[in-house]
Design a protein around this motif. Structure first.
Motif, PDB file in Angstrom:
ATOM      1  N   VAL A 126       0.842  -1.202   0.000  1.00  0.00           N
ATOM      2  CA  VAL A 126       0.000   0.000   0.000  1.00  0.00           C
ATOM      3  C   VAL A 126       0.876   1.250   0.000  1.00  0.00           C
ATOM      4  O   VAL A 126       0.631   2.195  -0.755  1.00  0.00           O
ATOM      5  N   ARG A 127       1.896   1.257   0.858  1.00  0.00           N
ATOM      6  CA  ARG A 127       2.820   2.405   0.887  1.00  0.00           C
ATOM      7  C   ARG A 127       3.503   2.588  -0.472  1.00  0.00           C
ATOM      8  O   ARG A 127       3.696   3.710  -0.939  1.00  0.00           O
ATOM      9  N   PHE A 128       3.883   1.481  -1.086  1.00  0.00           N
ATOM     10  CA  PHE A 128       4.526   1.539  -2.398  1.00  0.00           C
ATOM     11  C   PHE A 128       3.585   2.186  -3.429  1.00  0.00           C
ATOM     12  O   PHE A 128       4.002   3.032  -4.214  1.00  0.00           O
ATOM     13  N   LEU A 129       2.306   1.776  -3.415  1.00  0.00           N
ATOM     14  CA  LEU A 129       1.341   2.353  -4.353  1.00  0.00           C
ATOM     15  C   LEU A 129       1.143   3.844  -4.093  1.00  0.00           C
ATOM     16  O   LEU A 129       1.040   4.640  -5.043  1.00  0.00           O
ATOM     17  N   TRP A 130       1.092   4.244  -2.819  1.00  0.00           N
ATOM     18  CA  TRP A 130       0.980   5.673  -2.513  1.00  0.00           C
ATOM     19  C   TRP A 130       2.220   6.423  -3.009  1.00  0.00           C
ATOM     20  O   TRP A 130       2.113   7.541  -3.515  1.00  0.00           O
TER      21      TRP A 130
END
Length: 127
Positions: A7-11
């Motif tokens: 999720v952090r990577f996508l953000w």
């Protein structure tokens, strides 16, 4: 890998993409800069404290982002610049001979955007 890492990577990817669009908007009058900067700050707050801090402390854009995050304000100088660019964009389209349909759509959209920008509160010091 931690569960929140994807999720952090996508953000982070979203933040970098919107930052790139903001950078392009500096040079392309049809592409707005500020909304993409605000989206980048939003995404970096969810993915990278280092990139968020870099953006919030940026000498040119940091104050604009912090004012918006704090109280939804836009300083007077930025309002004048935004409204001027919108008016010049419409004038340029008119001078280039854009079709009536394009001019009407542009007038409606730019009037709405200018109204939104100009009705936001001024920055904290009134400038």
């Amino acid at each position: 890998m931690q569960p929140d890492m994807p999720v952090r990577f996508l953000w982070m990817v979203f933040g970098l993409l919107t930052l790139a669009l903001a950078f392009a908007g500096v040079f392309l009058p049809i592409l707005p800069t500020t909304p993409f900067l605000l989206l980048a700050a939003f995404a970096f707050a969810r993915s990278s404290p280092r990139l968020e801090a870099w953006l919030l402390n940026h000498p040119r854009f940091g104050t604009l982002i912090r004012n918006w995050q704090r109280d939804g304000s836009i300083d007077r100088r930025t309002k004048i610049a935004a409204a001027s660019v919108m008016a010049l964009t419409f004038a340029f389209s008119f001078l280039l001979g854009a079709s009536t349909t394009v001019l009407i759509i542009q007038a409606v959209v730019l009037t709405g955007a200018a109204t939104f920008v100009l009705t936001r509160p001024d920055g904290p010091d009134g400038t």
